[in-house]
Motif scaffolding. Structure first.
Motif, short mmCIF file in Angstrom:
data_model
loop_
_atom_site.label_atom_id
_atom_site.label_comp_id
_atom_site.label_asym_id
_atom_site.label_seq_id
_atom_site.Cartn_x
_atom_site.Cartn_y
_atom_site.Cartn_z
N LEU A 40 -6.46 2.82 -5.32
CA LEU A 40 -5.46 2.30 -6.25
C LEU A 40 -5.69 2.89 -7.64
O LEU A 40 -6.80 2.81 -8.17
N SER A 69 -2.11 4.21 -3.70
CA SER A 69 -1.16 3.29 -4.34
C SER A 69 -1.27 3.49 -5.84
O SER A 69 -2.37 3.63 -6.37
N THR A 102 2.55 2.64 -2.32
CA THR A 102 3.78 2.70 -3.12
C THR A 102 3.46 3.04 -4.58
O THR A 102 2.31 2.92 -5.02
N LYS A 110 0.82 -1.22 0.00
CA LYS A 110 0.00 0.00 0.00
C LYS A 110 0.85 1.26 0.00
O LYS A 110 1.89 1.31 0.65
#
Ligand SMILES: Nc1ncnc2c1ncn2[C@@H]1O[C@H](COP(=O)(O)OP(=O)(O)O)[C@@H](O)[C@H]1O
Ligand SMILES: [Mg+2]
Length: 270
Positions: free
Chosen positions: A159, A192, A32, A30
């Motif tokens: 995301l 993310s 990154t 998470k």
């Protein structure tokens, strides 16, 4: 650190073909900026489609933000994942920039009064605030992709997946998108980002790179671990990034310079 994406023993094949992904397991942490790197046809877009349930998962398990992908969770997962694809022309749905960003918000039933503020906020983030009334035909590929990213971000996803989002852009367009990614990472440390690409110059700014080949993740590492490993790149049909190529040619000609991550750094070292 928790995972935003987890694949557990996923095997996938199209029709009667042999499996494209075989017993594939990997995690993406998470918060990154991770890059899934693989040559054309290695199965990257298939992985993106599996993540949002556009393809049927028959073998193995996928977790997105700790939710297992299944019939019960699929809507929740789709509400928290935004994808920007390759072709800028196929992504532009609205008749103007502001309509385009509004489109996703309307789908999520955001109140009409709240929209202008959200639209302006995200258009500004991608430096498109002066183009709100512009039609797609008036925009460059890079501008269209920036609008697509703004539309995706307006949905406030956990995301963001960029599937070759810069591959059809010219160098200027690529640079613009990379700048937007840098801003996003600064402003939204919790979001993310997964960039799917065969293009090295995007991978160079990643926290982590996962190399996909023959249905497997063959290596996970930092850009330094991967982009300067010529043997690894060759084995996986990947071309080294521009700065690495230039450096290699210099080394071959007897000019010893250190590893560089950008053209600016290379120029500086010279
Ligand atoms: N709908 C489909 N039906 C059959 N084969 C497909 C389909 N989509 C993709 N493929 C094949 O699966 C392989 C991987 O495709 P894809 O996931 O798009 O790779 P990438 O995004 O890494 O280029 C390719 O060989 C492609 O031809
Ligand atoms: Mg693809």
């Amino acid at each position: 650190m928790q995972n935003i994406i987890e694949f557990k023993n996923v095997t996938f094949k199209y029709d009667d073909n042999s499996p494209l992904l075989e017993n594939l397991s990997f995690n993406i942490k998470k918060g990154t900026y991770s890059v899934l790197l693989g040559h054309n046809g290695s199965g990257k877009s298939t992985i993106a489609k599996l993540i949002i349930g556009l393809l049927p998962l028959k073998n193995g398990q996928i977790f997105v933000n700790d939710l297992q992908l299944n019939e019960e969770n699929i809507d929740k997962i789709r509400n928290n994942v935004a994808i920007v694809f390759q072709n800028p022309d196929n992504q532009f749905i609205g008749s103007t920039v502001e309509d385009d960003i509004a489109f996703g918000l309307e789908n999520r039933c955001v109140e009409q009064e709240k929209m202008p503020e959200i639209i302006t906020k995200f258009a500004t983030l991608v430096s498109m605030e002066n183009f709100l009334k512009a039609e797609p035909s008036a925009l460059s590929g890079g501008q269209k992709q920036r609008v697509a990213i703004a539309g995706a971000l307006a949905l406030n996803p956990d995301l963001l997946i960029l599937d070759e989002a810069t591959s059809m852009l010219d160098p200027k367009g690529k640079k613009e998108i990379n700048e937007v990614i840098s801003i996003l990472r600064k402003n939204n440390p919790n979001m993310s980002i997964l960039s799917i690409t065969h293009h090295m110059d995007e991978a160079i700014i990643a926290d982590e790179i996962l190399v996909l080949n023959k249905g497997q993740i063959v290596k996970v590492g930092t850009p330094k671990d991967i982009l300067f490993d010529q043997k690894l790149l060759e084995e996986n049909n990947l071309l080294p990034p521009f700065v690495v190529n230039v450096r290699k040619q210099m080394l071959d000609n007897g000019l010893d310079i250190p590893l560089c991550f950008s053209i600016e750094e290379l120029v500086d070292k010279l």
